[in-house]
Write an enzyme that holds these catalytic residues in place. Structure first.
Site, PDB file in Angstrom:
ATOM      1  CB  THR A 186      -0.780   0.067   1.084  1.00 25.03           C
ATOM      2  OG1 THR A 186      -1.473   1.225   1.382  1.00 25.03           O
ATOM      3  CG2 THR A 186       0.047  -0.257   2.568  1.00 25.03           C
ATOM      4  CG  ASP A 187      -1.167   4.954  -1.053  1.00 26.17           C
ATOM      5  OD1 ASP A 187      -1.855   4.137  -0.175  1.00 26.17           O
ATOM      6  OD2 ASP A 187      -1.790   5.831  -1.687  1.00 26.17           O
ATOM      7  CD  GLU A 188      -3.294   3.557   4.297  1.00 33.22           C
ATOM      8  OE1 GLU A 188      -3.213   3.489   5.772  1.00 33.22           O
ATOM      9  OE2 GLU A 188      -4.651   3.593   3.689  1.00 33.22           O
TER      10      GLU A 188
ATOM     11  CE  LYS B  59      -0.115  -4.317   3.041  1.00 36.51           C
ATOM     12  NZ  LYS B  59      -0.241  -5.695   2.377  1.00 36.51           N
TER      13      LYS B  59
ATOM     14  CE1 TYR C   9      -3.345  -2.753   5.792  1.00 34.17           C
ATOM     15  CE2 TYR C   9      -3.368  -0.366   5.269  1.00 34.17           C
ATOM     16  CZ  TYR C   9      -3.347  -1.588   4.836  1.00 34.17           C
ATOM     17  OH  TYR C   9      -3.242  -1.819   3.479  1.00 34.17           O
TER      18      TYR C   9
END
Ligand code: NAD
Ligand code: DAU
Length: 342
Positions: free
Chosen positions: A122-124, A153, A149
């Protein structure tokens, strides 16, 4: 690629990827490995040919099971994860197991059997950008995760990099922005608001509604993952994005308008703790190196199709809607309705 193992293939993006592969690559067989958490639904695979798609219900943390499944395939594409930021704030522990231990188990199985691995991330992991920052995220941006989260990741991504560097595992990573489309769980922003309206409830907007997400249609994500899996350079990270930056309030207004509601027919609710302000992807590397282009560039049209899908698939989402909204009521930030903003 004749036979791929898609983990998390009963979730939103995994099942859309399986459907895309079945449609676009008739010579490829798919085994789906999914433990069927609250987010996994075997109905997401209904209608796919049984001679091309096989579902195995099981956990990516189960080394014995991976030892049987992984050597039978040419590549593993990992979509399996705990994915919802609000749930990670309420209860981080399952995120560590799926997003960190699970990745390590998959890497170990791929190492043992020399199988190609693609990790969906993810970009997060890069943290957020300010609203007035002219820059976008690239593969060279520093890791700066900010939620339970995204930190798990990020840990998963680091394991992939370490297994490539240390053991020579043939792996790639993709980090994508917010996906939308059919089969997305009703806890996520777009389906939650559409199904609230279909249930006669008001949509819920966190904070000041100005947070920006970079939307991409899930079929464009699937085509990008396929390009990276088949033509990407081993050990590389590719950011996937489709120039789709929009504020939450703009997306909500578009949903309300498409569904024939007034622009102010929603509730402002208390903000998510630590709510990331803005994500924005610079997809130059993916475009230049692999020639990938998104096909679904008309967001309004994609949104209308997504709304129509939820209108026509009430049997798919209605069984989980009440439990999802009850879960929201129990979660840390309790979505108290806030006074109306000007
Ligand atoms: P999802 O929550 O809809 O589905 C996750 C799937 O993984 C479910 O089917 C679940 O049962 C399965 N799963 C969870 N733990 C498992 C385990 N231990 N073993 C086997 N299966 C397990 O998720 P999604 O939105 O489809 O996201 C898929 C991947 O893409 C995730 O890695 C997520 O971090 C990433 N991602 C999502 C988005 C997005 O906008 N949804 C954007 C970028 C990246
Ligand atoms: O950026 C990629 C990420 O996008 C993925 O890695 C995650 O798995 C995926 O869940 C998604 O994370 P977000 O937190 O951005 O998605 P979510 O759908 O939860 O929320 C989108 C935005 O909308 C976010 O700014 C919070 C806001 N929101 C969300 C809900 C559920 C609301 O305003 N109201 C809501 O009811």
């Amino acid at each position: 690629m004749q036979h791929i193992l898609v983990t998390g293939g009963c979730g939103f993006m995994g099942s859309n990827f399986v459907r895309w592969v079945v449609r676009e690559h008739p010579d490829v067989r798919v085994t789906v490995l999914d433990v069927l958490t609250y987010a996994g639904n075997p109905a997401n695979l209904v209608g796919l040919p049984a001679d091309r798609v096989t579902l195995v219900v099981g956990d990516i943390c189960d080394a014995g099971l991976l030892g049987r499944l992984v050597p039978e395939c040419d590549a593993v594409v990992n979509f399996a994860a705990e994915t919802h930021v609000d749930r990670s704030i309420a209860d981080p522990e399952p995120f560590l197991r799926a997003n960190v231990e699970g990745v390590m188990r998959l890497l170990e199985a791929c190492r043992a059997h020399d199988v190609r691995f693609h990790h969906v991330s993810t970009d997060e992991v890069y943290g957020d950008l300010a609203l007035d920052d002219p820059s976008r995220l690239t593969e060279d941006s520093p890791y700066r995760p900010s939620s339970p989260y995204s930190s798990t990741k990020a840990a998963g991504d680091m394991l992939v990099r370490a297994w490539v560097h240390t053991y020579g595992v043939r792996a790639t990573i993709s980090n994508c922005s917010n996906n939308y489309g059919p089969y997305q769980h009703v806890e996520k922003f777009i389906p939650r608001q559409i199904t609230n309206i279909l249930c006669g409830e008001r949509p819920k907007l966190y904070g000041d509604g100005r947070n920006v997400r970079d939307w991409i249609h899930v079929d464009d994500h699937s085509s990008a993952v396929w390009e990276i899996l088949t033509r990407g350079r081993i050990g590389e990270t590719y950011l996937i994005g489709a120039d789709g930056e929009r504020s939450n309030i703009d997306v909500l207004h578009a949903i309300l308008e498409a569904m024939g509601r007034d622009a102010d027919d929603f509730d402002w609710v208390r903000d998510r703790p630590g709510h990331d302000r803005r994500y924005a992807i610079d997809p130059t590397k993916l475009r230049r190196e692999l020639g990938w282009r998104p096909q679904h560039t008309d967001f309004a049209a994609g949104l209308r199709e997504t709304i129509a899908w939820y209108e026509n698939h009430r049997d798919w989402w209605e069984p989980t809607k009440c439990a999802t909204e009850e879960k929201y009521c129990q979660m840390v930030q309790e979505h108290t309705v806030m006074p109306r903003k000007n």
